[in-house]
Scaffold this active site. Sequence first.
Site, PDB file in Angstrom:
ATOM      1  N   TRP A  82       0.832  -1.202   0.000  1.00 41.23           N
ATOM      2  CA  TRP A  82       0.000   0.000   0.000  1.00 41.23           C
ATOM      3  C   TRP A  82       0.869   1.255   0.000  1.00 41.23           C
ATOM      4  O   TRP A  82       0.550   2.240  -0.653  1.00 41.23           O
ATOM      5  CB  TRP A  82      -0.958  -0.014   1.190  1.00 41.23           C
ATOM      6  CG  TRP A  82      -2.180  -0.851   0.967  1.00 41.23           C
ATOM      7  CD1 TRP A  82      -2.284  -1.968   0.190  1.00 41.23           C
ATOM      8  CD2 TRP A  82      -3.478  -0.633   1.517  1.00 41.23           C
ATOM      9  NE1 TRP A  82      -3.561  -2.467   0.233  1.00 41.23           N
ATOM     10  CE2 TRP A  82      -4.313  -1.675   1.040  1.00 41.23           C
ATOM     11  CE3 TRP A  82      -4.012   0.312   2.378  1.00 41.23           C
ATOM     12  CZ2 TRP A  82      -5.657  -1.769   1.391  1.00 41.23           C
ATOM     13  CZ3 TRP A  82      -5.358   0.220   2.738  1.00 41.23           C
ATOM     14  CH2 TRP A  82      -6.175  -0.806   2.243  1.00 41.23           C
ATOM     15  N   ASP A 108       4.038   0.272  11.594  1.00 38.45           N
ATOM     16  CA  ASP A 108       3.804  -1.151  11.821  1.00 38.45           C
ATOM     17  C   ASP A 108       4.488  -1.595  13.107  1.00 38.45           C
ATOM     18  O   ASP A 108       5.484  -0.995  13.529  1.00 38.45           O
ATOM     19  CB  ASP A 108       4.316  -1.988  10.653  1.00 38.45           C
ATOM     20  CG  ASP A 108       3.597  -3.326  10.549  1.00 38.45           C
ATOM     21  OD1 ASP A 108       2.662  -3.435   9.733  1.00 38.45           O
ATOM     22  OD2 ASP A 108       3.943  -4.249  11.308  1.00 38.45           O
ATOM     23  N   ASP A 124       3.478   0.967  17.802  1.00 37.27           N
ATOM     24  CA  ASP A 124       2.123   0.491  18.074  1.00 37.27           C
ATOM     25  C   ASP A 124       1.215   1.714  18.076  1.00 37.27           C
ATOM     26  O   ASP A 124       1.343   2.583  18.942  1.00 37.27           O
ATOM     27  CB  ASP A 124       2.076  -0.221  19.427  1.00 37.27           C
ATOM     28  CG  ASP A 124       0.736  -0.887  19.697  1.00 37.27           C
ATOM     29  OD1 ASP A 124      -0.261  -0.532  19.025  1.00 37.27           O
ATOM     30  OD2 ASP A 124       0.676  -1.752  20.595  1.00 37.27           O
ATOM     31  N   LYS A 188      -9.843  -2.032   6.047  1.00 36.24           N
ATOM     32  CA  LYS A 188     -10.388  -3.360   5.765  1.00 36.24           C
ATOM     33  C   LYS A 188     -11.257  -3.837   6.917  1.00 36.24           C
ATOM     34  O   LYS A 188     -10.909  -3.659   8.088  1.00 36.24           O
ATOM     35  CB  LYS A 188      -9.257  -4.356   5.534  1.00 36.24           C
ATOM     36  CG  LYS A 188      -9.732  -5.793   5.321  1.00 36.24           C
ATOM     37  CD  LYS A 188      -8.641  -6.666   4.767  1.00 36.24           C
ATOM     38  CE  LYS A 188      -7.508  -6.909   5.735  1.00 36.24           C
ATOM     39  NZ  LYS A 188      -6.459  -7.773   5.134  1.00 36.24           N
TER      40      LYS A 188
END
Length: 233
Positions: A82, A108, A124, A188
Amino acid sequence: MAKNTSGRGQRDLKVKVKTARGRKLSSTRWLQRQLNDPYVKRAQAEGYRGRAAFKILELDEKYRFLVPGARVVDLGCAPGGWCQVAVKRVNALGERSDKRVGRVLGIDLQEVEPIAGAEIHQLDFLDDGADDRIKEWLGGKADVVMSDMAASSSGHKQTDHMRIIALCEAAAYLAFDVLEEGGTFVAKVLAGGAEGDLQKLLKQKFTKVANVKPPASRSDSSEKFVVATGFRG
């Protein structure tokens, strides 16, 4: 010249994979599907890190949120497909001199291989102060927050559904803190019945909220994407 009646030459032959000793049938089926997946082949040919790159490409083709000059945050960015798409679309490398130069920030939990034109941070996003750090790294607020994250599969469909909805809601709350007015949130989700509360939450904050299943999303998957545009601030 003899007529080709076998169909060969008219389409790519499917690859069949034999089940090796010690390999589960499910693993063999997954491998065979990967080898015959046109999006996997395209990703390899075009240099993307995974077929998921085409999902965000198709969503952007429809909603046009990755524009030159945009500042983008990609949550759960590994392996980086992405981010690769965003770098090209927002002109993060400045390759189009007549267009504004954007920025792409990948976040990430795990370490991600560097991506030209993107700034990657191991963080995080649920940590206290993560929103402030993201704005500091970006040099301001974001125009787009996007997430292709999924919680680890439990093997229980409804449990997985609830987990990804919770993850999506957490990403949405971060987006509320870091998005510029008029911004876009893309994430998503898995279909399963609990999307209603998420929809209500997003409709309070955005002018338009859509549920989309792009062509690159496998037909046998329950995944779809929420695209929320026009952040009210």
